[in-house]
Design an enzyme around this catalytic site. Structure first.
Site, short mmCIF file in Angstrom:
data_model
loop_
_atom_site.label_atom_id
_atom_site.label_comp_id
_atom_site.label_asym_id
_atom_site.label_seq_id
_atom_site.Cartn_x
_atom_site.Cartn_y
_atom_site.Cartn_z
N GLU A 42 0.85 -1.20 0.00
CA GLU A 42 0.00 0.00 0.00
C GLU A 42 0.87 1.24 0.00
O GLU A 42 1.85 1.32 0.75
CB GLU A 42 -0.86 0.08 1.27
CG GLU A 42 -2.11 -0.73 1.31
CD GLU A 42 -2.89 -0.46 2.60
OE1 GLU A 42 -2.82 0.68 3.13
OE2 GLU A 42 -3.57 -1.38 3.09
N GLU A 79 -13.68 5.02 -0.55
CA GLU A 79 -14.50 4.10 0.25
C GLU A 79 -15.30 4.92 1.26
O GLU A 79 -14.79 5.35 2.29
CB GLU A 79 -13.62 3.07 0.95
CG GLU A 79 -12.88 2.16 -0.03
CD GLU A 79 -11.92 1.22 0.67
OE1 GLU A 79 -12.36 0.17 1.17
OE2 GLU A 79 -10.72 1.54 0.70
N LYS A 131 -15.61 4.12 5.30
CA LYS A 131 -14.46 3.99 6.19
C LYS A 131 -14.56 5.02 7.32
O LYS A 131 -14.92 6.18 7.09
CB LYS A 131 -13.14 4.18 5.43
CG LYS A 131 -12.82 3.04 4.47
CD LYS A 131 -11.39 3.12 3.96
CE LYS A 131 -10.42 2.64 5.00
NZ LYS A 131 -9.05 2.52 4.46
N GLU A 136 -9.40 9.43 4.92
CA GLU A 136 -9.50 7.98 4.85
C GLU A 136 -10.48 7.53 3.77
O GLU A 136 -10.38 6.42 3.25
CB GLU A 136 -9.93 7.40 6.20
CG GLU A 136 -8.83 7.37 7.24
CD GLU A 136 -7.74 6.37 6.88
OE1 GLU A 136 -8.06 5.24 6.50
OE2 GLU A 136 -6.55 6.75 6.97
#
Length: 451
Positions: free
Chosen positions: A267, A321, A324, A330
């Site tokens: 990542e 996303e 999250k 985030e």
């Protein structure tokens, strides 16, 4: 100016060589496909999206059958994951591992190109000693289950670690793992060495910048022109945070006797928006980090301690996303929106092009850019190992006129031509642009790229 450069004529010769096949040059660029969202497009649409890009590997955090099946016959490499909660059963019961492989691998392989199974995510940082102790047995049982189906040499098994596993990372030559974890790590690393599997790590220059939000740190993190940072231990000057973090991991592996284990970046990424009190998230910064990272990987320069190869790197993330938790950043790491449009152009589209004259193009300074900005770009270009700036040194054919703008123009163009001739190779923090007008003069010849 640096002097460790290839002869200028050799560089001109290299420019005439045909480029490597596209797929070969992109095979180390992957993306994370997170699913903590309620608005994601169907897997079939995602598969088509991926095929329109130069992304050749996808990492899943689980083993979603619909996604694995949608990627069948695309040639895209797939990383699947067993969750932390799966580890106790996988460790204690070989039959559980066999069933996991039976359910998540065998129905899809080889049409779906599963290349790696990650057992757990950042387990060492959970401080759950029982779970930590079970990690290696779980990995061993999954490996045995693969071997029982003649897949041991085709699908690797690993686990993913946080950069917090290092007690020292700055300077890179001092990289060292937390001593209390070293015995466990040695067992894991011996397994990785024996099975030729990668050591997977999650480096995020974004978080490094948040802890040190100075302008020079931002440029260092975004691969933009900067003064560089000298490693007092090795004497190496680092020009970006990514290389520094990867070399710190390499140093830590070397310190405990496992420098031959391959490093994989599971990542890394940069959010394109965040909360008002967050330092660093912006569309411009995300585009700069991911675009320049991709260009850096494509250049095959490698890192100072691992030159000449690019580390397999999975960018976080394919989509935002929206479910999250945590700060807004985030939920905003996506390269693409859920309607399949680009959040910003990081240079991943196969059709990604700018300036398409049927002639030759060069990279030159933008009008109105200050000498200070051009000097930073000049210094950055000439600090790269593959760039020969001797023609703009005293006595060189391009020394006159002896101005920052003229010298920067030569250096910027040479960097653009040798780094890949992609639009992002002619950015220099938005101080440069492409032109079809030949800037050569007298005996000073600027190499050009046909488009």
């Amino acid at each position: 100016m640096a002097s460790r450069f290839l002869p200028f004529l050799l560089l001109l010769l290299l420019l005439l060589l045909p480029p490597l096949p596209f797929s070969r040059s992109e095979s180390f660029i992957g993306v994370n496909y997170g699913q903590v969202a309620d608005n994601l497009p169907p897997p079939s649409a995602t598969a088509k999206l991926l095929q329109s890009t130069s992304i050749e590997k996808v990492r899943l955090y689980g083993a979603d059958p619909a996604i694995i099946q949608a990627l069948a016959n695309t040639g895209i490499g797939i990383v699947i994951g067993a969750a932390n909660g799966d580890i106790p059963a996988l460790a204690s019961d070989p039959n559980s591992a066999a069933q996991w492989v039976q359910s998540n691998v065998l129905p899809y392989y080889p049409a779906s190109k599963i290349i790696l199974i990650t057992v757990g995510n950042e387990v060492m940082m959970t401080n759950d000693q029982n779970l930590i102790n079970q990690l290696l047995p779980a990995m061993q049982n999954v490996r045995k289950a693969l071997e029982a189906n003649s897949l041991g040499g085709k699908i690797k098994v690993s686990t993913v670690h946080s950069m917090a596993l290092l007690s020292l990372s700055d300077p890179p030559s001092s990289g060292f793992f937390i001593p209390s974890y070293q015995n466990t790590l040695k067992g894991l690393l011996q397994f990785l060495k024996d099975t030729e599997s990668p050591f997977a790590i999650n480096p995020y220059p974004f978080f490094a910048y948040q802890s040190d939000p100075r302008p020079e740190t931002l440029a260092f993190c975004l691969f933009q022109p900067n003064a560089g940072r000298v490693d007092a231990g090795s004497g190496i000057k680092y020009m970006n945070m990514f290389d520094a973090q990867i070399d710190a991991v390499y140093s830590a592996l070397r310190a405990i006797g496992f420098k031959e284990v391959e490093i994989l970046v599971a990542e890394t990424g940069w959010p394109w928006q965040g909360d008002s009190n967050e330092v660093g998230p912006s569309r411009e910064n995300a585009k700069a980090y991911n675009g320049n990272l991709i260009a850096h990987l494509r250049s095959m320069v490698g890192t100072p301690l691992m030159p000449g190869k690019s580390v397999d790197t999975y960018i976080f993330a394919l989509y935002d996303e929206d479910l999250k938790p945590g700060p807004a950043s985030e939920r905003a790491f996506g390269l693409f929106r859920t309607d399949l449009s680009m959040a910003y152009d990081a240079g991943l589209s196969k059709s990604n092009t700018t300036l398409k004259p049927s002639s030759t193009v060069w990279c030159v300074p933008r009008a109105g850019v200050s000498d200070a900005e051009l000097q930073a770009s000049l210094d950055y270009a000439c600090s790269q190992q593959s760039i020969d700036c001797s023609p703009i040194q005293a006595g060189g054919k391009c020394f006159e006129p002896n101005t920052v703008a003229s010298h920067a123009a030569f250096a910027m163009n040479l960097y653009y031509q040798t780094a890949g001739q992609n639009p992002w190779n002619c950015d220099f923090s938005q101080t440069a642009t492409l032109t079809s007008q030949n800037p050569s003069y007298n005996d000073c010849v600027y190499p050009g790229a046909s488009t």
